[in-house]
Write a protein that holds these residues in place. Sequence first.
Motif, PDB file in Angstrom:
ATOM      1  N   ASN A  98       0.828  -1.211   0.000  1.00  0.00           N
ATOM      2  CA  ASN A  98       0.000   0.000   0.000  1.00  0.00           C
ATOM      3  C   ASN A  98       0.860   1.258   0.000  1.00  0.00           C
ATOM      4  OD1 ASN A  98      -2.358  -1.512   0.030  1.00  0.00           O
ATOM      5  ND2 ASN A  98      -2.609  -1.409   2.238  1.00  0.00           N
ATOM      6  N   CYS A  99       1.946   1.220   0.785  1.00  0.00           N
ATOM      7  CA  CYS A  99       2.862   2.368   0.822  1.00  0.00           C
ATOM      8  C   CYS A  99       3.501   2.589  -0.550  1.00  0.00           C
ATOM      9  CB  CYS A  99       3.953   2.146   1.869  1.00  0.00           C
ATOM     10  SG  CYS A  99       3.405   2.261   3.584  1.00  0.00           S
ATOM     11  N   ALA A 100       3.803   1.484  -1.217  1.00  0.00           N
ATOM     12  CA  ALA A 100       4.409   1.582  -2.552  1.00  0.00           C
ATOM     13  C   ALA A 100       3.444   2.238  -3.535  1.00  0.00           C
ATOM     14  CB  ALA A 100       4.809   0.198  -3.046  1.00  0.00           C
ATOM     15  N   LYS A 101       2.179   1.871  -3.471  1.00  0.00           N
ATOM     16  CA  LYS A 101       1.185   2.459  -4.370  1.00  0.00           C
ATOM     17  C   LYS A 101       1.007   3.946  -4.093  1.00  0.00           C
ATOM     18  CE  LYS A 101      -3.689   2.177  -5.693  1.00  0.00           C
ATOM     19  NZ  LYS A 101      -4.979   1.470  -5.511  1.00  0.00           N
ATOM     20  N   THR A 102       0.859   4.288  -2.813  1.00  0.00           N
ATOM     21  CA  THR A 102       0.702   5.694  -2.440  1.00  0.00           C
ATOM     22  C   THR A 102       1.921   6.506  -2.865  1.00  0.00           C
ATOM     23  OG1 THR A 102      -0.676   5.099  -0.546  1.00  0.00           O
ATOM     24  CG2 THR A 102       0.320   7.285  -0.516  1.00  0.00           C
ATOM     25  N   GLY A 103       3.111   5.931  -2.635  1.00  0.00           N
ATOM     26  CA  GLY A 103       4.348   6.621  -2.999  1.00  0.00           C
ATOM     27  C   GLY A 103       4.478   6.842  -4.493  1.00  0.00           C
ATOM     28  N   ALA A 104       4.032   5.868  -5.272  1.00  0.00           N
ATOM     29  CA  ALA A 104       4.099   6.011  -6.734  1.00  0.00           C
ATOM     30  C   ALA A 104       3.232   7.167  -7.214  1.00  0.00           C
ATOM     31  CB  ALA A 104       3.667   4.705  -7.400  1.00  0.00           C
ATOM     32  N   LEU A 105       2.153   7.422  -6.494  1.00  0.00           N
ATOM     33  CA  LEU A 105       1.237   8.493  -6.874  1.00  0.00           C
ATOM     34  C   LEU A 105       1.666   9.851  -6.320  1.00  0.00           C
ATOM     35  CD1 LEU A 105      -2.134   6.610  -6.246  1.00  0.00           C
ATOM     36  CD2 LEU A 105      -1.064   7.092  -8.465  1.00  0.00           C
ATOM     37  N   GLU A 106       2.422   9.848  -5.205  1.00  0.00           N
ATOM     38  CA  GLU A 106       2.700  11.099  -4.497  1.00  0.00           C
ATOM     39  C   GLU A 106       4.164  11.518  -4.453  1.00  0.00           C
ATOM     40  OE1 GLU A 106       1.018  10.791  -0.616  1.00  0.00           O
ATOM     41  OE2 GLU A 106      -1.050  10.574  -1.335  1.00  0.00           O
ATOM     42  N   TYR A 107       5.121  10.589  -4.505  1.00  0.00           N
ATOM     43  CA  TYR A 107       6.521  10.937  -4.317  1.00  0.00           C
ATOM     44  C   TYR A 107       7.155  11.356  -5.647  1.00  0.00           C
ATOM     45  CZ  TYR A 107       6.086   8.334   0.106  1.00  0.00           C
ATOM     46  OH  TYR A 107       5.695   7.870   1.335  1.00  0.00           O
ATOM     47  N   PRO A 108       7.811  12.503  -5.695  1.00  0.00           N
ATOM     48  CA  PRO A 108       8.504  12.901  -6.929  1.00  0.00           C
ATOM     49  C   PRO A 108       9.624  11.935  -7.314  1.00  0.00           C
ATOM     50  CG  PRO A 108       9.010  14.408  -5.107  1.00  0.00           C
ATOM     51  CD  PRO A 108       7.900  13.543  -4.642  1.00  0.00           C
ATOM     52  N   GLU A 109      10.170  11.212  -6.324  1.00  0.00           N
ATOM     53  CA  GLU A 109      11.256  10.253  -6.594  1.00  0.00           C
ATOM     54  C   GLU A 109      10.815   9.142  -7.545  1.00  0.00           C
ATOM     55  OE1 GLU A 109      12.188  12.089  -2.578  1.00  0.00           O
ATOM     56  OE2 GLU A 109      10.395  11.379  -3.628  1.00  0.00           O
TER      57      GLU A 109
END
Length: 303
Positions: free
Chosen positions: A185-196
């Motif tokens: 879930n963190c990976a999905k959220t990060g893919a949508l929100e993290y510029p990295e």
Amino acid sequence: MKKALGIDIGGTKILYGIVNEEGEIVSDIKKIPTPKTADEIYLALKNVIAQYYDEIDVVGLSSAGAVNLENTRVLSSTPNLPDGYNEIDFSTLCDKKVYVENDANCACAAEYKNGAGKGFNTVLMITIGTGIGGGVISDGKLFRGAKGNALEVGSMKIFADKRQKCTCGRYDCWESYASGTGLKNCAKTGALEYPEFQNSIYKDKNCNEITTYDITDGMQKNDAYSIKVFNQWMEYMFVGLVSLTDIFNPDCIVISGGMCSFVDVDGLEKKINEESVVTNVTVKRATTGNNAGMIGAAVLALG
């Protein structure tokens, strides 16, 4: 020294062996496939017990699900086990004492007796896999709660504003953030929100298809997105653990389960002790591995 036949009932296999009062396995460990029906499971257990009957004093069973206060039945539904499983009265398997306990509680007992928690007074065990389970033993006694259902820690809510739906149907359970599923879930959220993510080795991958293994592999490859996702996951783990530390005041937290090898136990220990309002705690990885259920069930049956 008394001996128990420890049996760990899983969704795909049943593991068993003889364990002494010190939590030491004193026989070969054997396994059989888990039968497809409740009646077949009952007969398989009866046959296994009959093979060891003359060598043991008691029988200990480890199982998924909530267990009654008499330690004779599994009360809750267990998705990986067949219909009718929670109707089995395990005490009728033989005329010697048969003791059944939840698998997370058994794992806690194994680590307390002869694992990472050995020598500590109060051990909080957290099992991190697809979900999160837990157990507490203090002064040698397992904490079970009013009806034997205590330490459903994965269901602990960590937010109040319905940010993320859990597989149980509720919102913001700890395990939806800090389990293996939580890492995904963190990976999905990060893919949508993290510029990295724009420069990540996974930038061309659908965010719903990024796995826990992708993140751990990405960390090894120094991928900034993977590192940020992992650190967020560890932060969610900390949030739950520091609260549980303040509530139970353990002197040792043992992390077990399929995800434990990825956990930064030293980092967790340092941060928990910086922010907890109770005495310091030691954080360790479990050492009894796949034998934890079998060992813990035997130890509890002998207790």
